[in-house]
Design a protein around this motif. Structure first.
Motif, PDB file in Angstrom:
ATOM      1  N   HIS A 206       0.849  -1.191   0.000  1.00 50.91           N
ATOM      2  CA  HIS A 206       0.000   0.000   0.000  1.00 50.91           C
ATOM      3  C   HIS A 206       0.886   1.243   0.000  1.00 50.91           C
ATOM      4  O   HIS A 206       1.972   1.245   0.572  1.00 50.91           O
ATOM      5  CB  HIS A 206      -0.905  -0.001   1.246  1.00 50.91           C
ATOM      6  N   ALA A 207       0.429   2.285  -0.678  1.00 49.82           N
ATOM      7  CA  ALA A 207       1.148   3.557  -0.654  1.00 49.82           C
ATOM      8  C   ALA A 207       0.181   4.679  -0.959  1.00 49.82           C
ATOM      9  O   ALA A 207      -0.879   4.463  -1.566  1.00 49.82           O
ATOM     10  CB  ALA A 207       2.297   3.555  -1.656  1.00 49.82           C
ATOM     11  N   ALA A 208       0.526   5.867  -0.514  1.00 52.83           N
ATOM     12  CA  ALA A 208      -0.293   7.042  -0.784  1.00 52.83           C
ATOM     13  C   ALA A 208       0.627   8.227  -1.040  1.00 52.83           C
ATOM     14  O   ALA A 208       1.724   8.316  -0.479  1.00 52.83           O
ATOM     15  CB  ALA A 208      -1.222   7.345   0.392  1.00 52.83           C
ATOM     16  N   ALA A 209       0.171   9.134  -1.902  1.00 54.28           N
ATOM     17  CA  ALA A 209       0.957  10.320  -2.222  1.00 54.28           C
ATOM     18  C   ALA A 209       0.043  11.525  -2.380  1.00 54.28           C
ATOM     19  O   ALA A 209      -1.109  11.400  -2.807  1.00 54.28           O
ATOM     20  CB  ALA A 209       1.759  10.106  -3.497  1.00 54.28           C
ATOM     21  N   HIS A 210       0.574  12.675  -2.011  1.00 57.75           N
ATOM     22  CA  HIS A 210      -0.123  13.940  -2.229  1.00 57.75           C
ATOM     23  C   HIS A 210       0.466  14.539  -3.505  1.00 57.75           C
ATOM     24  O   HIS A 210       1.673  14.756  -3.611  1.00 57.75           O
ATOM     25  CB  HIS A 210       0.096  14.883  -1.041  1.00 57.75           C
ATOM     26  N   ILE A 211      -0.401  14.785  -4.511  1.00 58.54           N
ATOM     27  CA  ILE A 211       0.054  15.289  -5.810  1.00 58.54           C
ATOM     28  C   ILE A 211      -0.577  16.657  -6.045  1.00 58.54           C
ATOM     29  O   ILE A 211      -1.800  16.808  -5.989  1.00 58.54           O
ATOM     30  CB  ILE A 211      -0.330  14.330  -6.957  1.00 58.54           C
ATOM     31  N   SER A 212       0.260  17.650  -6.310  1.00 63.87           N
ATOM     32  CA  SER A 212      -0.253  19.000  -6.557  1.00 63.87           C
ATOM     33  C   SER A 212       0.366  19.555  -7.829  1.00 63.87           C
ATOM     34  O   SER A 212       1.459  19.163  -8.242  1.00 63.87           O
ATOM     35  CB  SER A 212       0.058  19.917  -5.370  1.00 63.87           C
ATOM     36  N   GLY A 213      -0.359  20.471  -8.463  1.00 63.79           N
ATOM     37  CA  GLY A 213       0.100  21.061  -9.716  1.00 63.79           C
ATOM     38  C   GLY A 213      -1.091  21.530 -10.525  1.00 63.79           C
ATOM     39  O   GLY A 213      -2.200  21.685 -10.005  1.00 63.79           O
ATOM     40  N   GLU A 214      -0.894  21.711 -11.815  1.00 61.88           N
ATOM     41  CA  GLU A 214      -1.943  22.249 -12.672  1.00 61.88           C
ATOM     42  C   GLU A 214      -2.925  21.151 -13.099  1.00 61.88           C
ATOM     43  O   GLU A 214      -2.550  20.162 -13.711  1.00 61.88           O
ATOM     44  CB  GLU A 214      -1.313  22.895 -13.919  1.00 61.88           C
ATOM     45  N   ASN A 215      -4.196  21.340 -12.753  1.00 60.64           N
ATOM     46  CA  ASN A 215      -5.281  20.430 -13.169  1.00 60.64           C
ATOM     47  C   ASN A 215      -4.995  18.962 -12.838  1.00 60.64           C
ATOM     48  O   ASN A 215      -5.242  18.069 -13.650  1.00 60.64           O
ATOM     49  CB  ASN A 215      -5.559  20.564 -14.674  1.00 60.64           C
ATOM     50  N   VAL A 216      -4.498  18.703 -11.636  1.00 58.06           N
ATOM     51  CA  VAL A 216      -4.143  17.324 -11.257  1.00 58.06           C
ATOM     52  C   VAL A 216      -5.385  16.432 -11.217  1.00 58.06           C
ATOM     53  O   VAL A 216      -5.407  15.349 -11.822  1.00 58.06           O
ATOM     54  CB  VAL A 216      -3.435  17.302  -9.888  1.00 58.06           C
ATOM     55  N   TYR A 217      -6.434  16.861 -10.514  1.00 54.44           N
ATOM     56  CA  TYR A 217      -7.618  16.006 -10.388  1.00 54.44           C
ATOM     57  C   TYR A 217      -8.275  15.767 -11.742  1.00 54.44           C
ATOM     58  O   TYR A 217      -8.766  14.671 -12.018  1.00 54.44           O
ATOM     59  CB  TYR A 217      -8.628  16.615  -9.415  1.00 54.44           C
ATOM     60  N   ARG A 218      -8.263  16.769 -12.599  1.00 52.24           N
ATOM     61  CA  ARG A 218      -8.868  16.608 -13.932  1.00 52.24           C
ATOM     62  C   ARG A 218      -8.210  15.446 -14.681  1.00 52.24           C
ATOM     63  O   ARG A 218      -8.885  14.653 -15.337  1.00 52.24           O
ATOM     64  CB  ARG A 218      -8.718  17.897 -14.739  1.00 52.24           C
ATOM     65  N   HIS A 219      -6.902  15.323 -14.576  1.00 55.28           N
ATOM     66  CA  HIS A 219      -6.201  14.275 -15.319  1.00 55.28           C
ATOM     67  C   HIS A 219      -6.246  12.910 -14.634  1.00 55.28           C
ATOM     68  O   HIS A 219      -6.147  11.878 -15.313  1.00 55.28           O
ATOM     69  CB  HIS A 219      -4.744  14.684 -15.543  1.00 55.28           C
ATOM     70  N   LEU A 220      -6.384  12.899 -13.314  1.00 59.60           N
ATOM     71  CA  LEU A 220      -6.296  11.614 -12.601  1.00 59.60           C
ATOM     72  C   LEU A 220      -7.651  11.066 -12.146  1.00 59.60           C
ATOM     73  O   LEU A 220      -7.709   9.951 -11.643  1.00 59.60           O
ATOM     74  CB  LEU A 220      -5.377  11.754 -11.386  1.00 59.60           C
ATOM     75  N   LYS A 221      -8.738  11.833 -12.318  1.00 59.52           N
ATOM     76  CA  LYS A 221     -10.013  11.428 -11.724  1.00 59.52           C
ATOM     77  C   LYS A 221     -10.567  10.124 -12.294  1.00 59.52           C
ATOM     78  O   LYS A 221     -11.342   9.444 -11.627  1.00 59.52           O
ATOM     79  CB  LYS A 221     -11.052  12.542 -11.875  1.00 59.52           C
ATOM     80  N   TYR A 222     -10.152   9.741 -13.513  1.00 59.99           N
ATOM     81  CA  TYR A 222     -10.645   8.481 -14.077  1.00 59.99           C
ATOM     82  C   TYR A 222      -9.665   7.315 -13.888  1.00 59.99           C
ATOM     83  O   TYR A 222      -9.845   6.254 -14.467  1.00 59.99           O
ATOM     84  CB  TYR A 222     -10.968   8.662 -15.567  1.00 59.99           C
ATOM     85  N   GLU A 223      -8.621   7.535 -13.096  1.00 58.57           N
ATOM     86  CA  GLU A 223      -7.666   6.457 -12.817  1.00 58.57           C
ATOM     87  C   GLU A 223      -8.137   5.579 -11.660  1.00 58.57           C
ATOM     88  O   GLU A 223      -7.620   4.476 -11.460  1.00 58.57           O
ATOM     89  CB  GLU A 223      -6.293   7.045 -12.489  1.00 58.57           C
ATOM     90  N   GLY A 224      -9.088   6.091 -10.869  1.00 64.81           N
ATOM     91  CA  GLY A 224      -9.560   5.335  -9.715  1.00 64.81           C
ATOM     92  C   GLY A 224     -10.368   4.116 -10.120  1.00 64.81           C
ATOM     93  O   GLY A 224     -11.220   4.176 -11.003  1.00 64.81           O
ATOM     94  N   GLY A 225     -10.096   2.992  -9.456  1.00 62.90           N
ATOM     95  CA  GLY A 225     -10.823   1.752  -9.742  1.00 62.90           C
ATOM     96  C   GLY A 225      -9.889   0.559  -9.642  1.00 62.90           C
ATOM     97  O   GLY A 225      -8.781   0.653  -9.104  1.00 62.90           O
ATOM     98  N   THR A 226     -10.333  -0.570 -10.151  1.00 62.10           N
ATOM     99  CA  THR A 226      -9.534  -1.797 -10.097  1.00 62.10           C
ATOM    100  C   THR A 226      -8.762  -1.981 -11.395  1.00 62.10           C
ATOM    101  O   THR A 226      -9.346  -1.980 -12.479  1.00 62.10           O
ATOM    102  CB  THR A 226     -10.439  -3.020  -9.847  1.00 62.10           C
ATOM    103  N   HIS A 227      -7.441  -2.139 -11.274  1.00 67.99           N
ATOM    104  CA  HIS A 227      -6.567  -2.379 -12.422  1.00 67.99           C
ATOM    105  C   HIS A 227      -6.127  -3.851 -12.377  1.00 67.99           C
ATOM    106  O   HIS A 227      -5.665  -4.326 -11.340  1.00 67.99           O
ATOM    107  CB  HIS A 227      -5.343  -1.469 -12.367  1.00 67.99           C
ATOM    108  N   ARG A 228      -6.264  -4.529 -13.502  1.00 68.69           N
ATOM    109  CA  ARG A 228      -5.949  -5.970 -13.548  1.00 68.69           C
ATOM    110  C   ARG A 228      -4.657  -6.205 -14.332  1.00 68.69           C
ATOM    111  O   ARG A 228      -4.404  -5.560 -15.346  1.00 68.69           O
ATOM    112  CB  ARG A 228      -7.097  -6.727 -14.226  1.00 68.69           C
TER     113      ARG A 228
END
Length: 416
Positions: A206-228
């Protein structure tokens, strides 16, 4: 927008009748559609024509001398909203005419067997097609409302799933976390590791990171979910027998607004301290500086071992906890507003398998948009190939939002 009896325009925000997020259930009917295909849709053309006409009428109304201050302000605001849309609409119309002229020229050159000129014309047409797609995306981005947290920094968490036969999930989880760290570097974002729990054989639990910058959530919001992941392990019996193993890992992406107004009663918290486990290059504490906070009413738990200072780790963990509690509030609001659509917001539905990484076929498949990308190493490097995939998701989300809006509009008109 409707015309009042007094002769001035009543404003209505663009595409404000619904909130749009990626609708996985409807991709099957639009999976081959791109921005240009949507542009050619009759309903889209009709809607854009009406906005263009409205812009001309509003501009004309602004020149009237009989308007009072309130009417002037109202019209100026509407004109400012419509102006970039009308300009983009005309720009696409002009590019479309150029494409049609080139197509006619190509047909003529082909009939005259002018191969060299035909090649040049086809190259120009390909360049114009790319321009058209870029202009269409720009137009639909103007139409689609910006999500509230698109510009927010995020907390990104990765967690290994379970599988029979070894450490395939932990190894894949480490590769994914490294991929997002590289992607943050590629986008020139700041990537701060908050928590890192390595597995015994080089992987990651398990790991967690705080990511900040320009439009971060816009680019990463569809990465959440299960990756196989599907691959043959590098060591052990399965590697010798060439047996493919399947494993999973999950990604959670939490938007973290600068100010999260969530009250947390200190009596509802259990705070534990322990020694940081290290993160391959991260420091390993000799004191109990790592902090775990459990929110007793909800059972939510967060950890932080980023800093050497226990106090700093506690502050970061509290900020993360507030973000998670705030996320629960957002999900509750969303389920109330869109109970018929089981959509994800931030945390994403973990049962939703969003992507498969097949190492034996060197292929990455995003199941939501039926998109295949070759060369897994390029995707996992977290650079251009991953950015292309993420931008493809964003384009489909924009198309879905505009399409959904027009369907709602047609249903309302059909209902009288």
């Amino acid at each position: 927008v409707g015309l009042h009896s007094h002769g001035f325009w009543r404003p209505k925000p663009l595409l404000d009748t619904a909130r749009f997020t990626l609708s996985f259930n409807s991709w099957h009917r639009k999976k081959h559609q791109d921005s240009q295909a949507l542009w050619k849709n009759e309903a889209v053309q009709k809607y854009l024509e009406s906005l263009s006409k409205e812009y001309q009428q509003v501009s004309h109304q602004l020149s009237a001398h009989s308007l009072n201050d309130f009417e002037q302000r109202t019209l100026r605001r509407r004109c400012a909203n419509l102006s970039p849309i009308a300009a983009a609409f005309q720009e696409i119309k002009e590019a479309e005419r150029e494409v049609q002229e080139l197509e006619a020229m190509c047909t003529e050159l082909d009939s005259r067997d002018e191969k060299q000129l035909l090649e040049l014309a086809l190259e120009e047409k390909e360049s114009l097609d790319k321009k058209m797609n870029m202009l269409c995306r720009k137009l639909f981005q103007l139409l689609v409302p910006k999500e509230k947290y698109d510009t927010s920094p995020v907390i990104l968490e990765v967690t290994a799933g379970r599988t029979t036969g070894g450490d395939i999930c932990q190894q894949f989880t480490k590769e994914m976390f490294d991929m997002y760290q590289s992607y943050a570097d590629y986008k020139r974002w700041t990537f701060d590791i908050v928590n890192y729990t390595p597995a015994e054989i080089g992987g990651l639990h398990h790991a967690a990171a705080h990511i900040s910058g320009e439009n971060v959530y816009r680019h990463l919001k569809y990465e959440g979910g299960t990756h196989r992941v599907q691959r043959i392990p590098e060591t052990g019996m399965s590697s010798r027998m060439q047996r493919i193993h399947t494993g999973t890992m999950s990604v959670i992406v939490l938007p973290q607004p600068e100010e999260v107004d969530v009250k947390v009663d200190p009596k509802d918290l259990r705070i534990d301290t322990f020694r940081a486990k290290g993160a391959g290059g991260q420091h390993v504490n000799k004191t109990d500086s790592a902090v775990r906070i459990v929110h007793l009413p909800t059972g939510l738990a967060v950890e932080c071992q980023q800093e050497r200072s226990q106090q700093l780790n506690k502050e970061i963990a509290l900020r993360t906890l507030r973000a998670k509690l705030y996320q629960q509030v957002l999900e509750k609001q969303l389920s109330q507003e869109q109970s018929a659509r089981k959509l994800q917001l931030g945390t994403r539905a973990q049962s939703e398998r969003i992507r498969t990484y097949n190492f034996t076929q060197d292929r990455v498949t995003d199941h939501r948009i039926s998109y295949d990308a070759r060369n897994i190493k390029e995707i996992l490097s977290g650079k251009e190939a991953l950015d292309k995939l993420i931008n493809r998701l964003l384009e489909f989300a924009e198309i879905e939002a505009v399409t959904q809006y027009l369907e709602n509009l047609q249903a309302l008109e059909g209902g009288g």
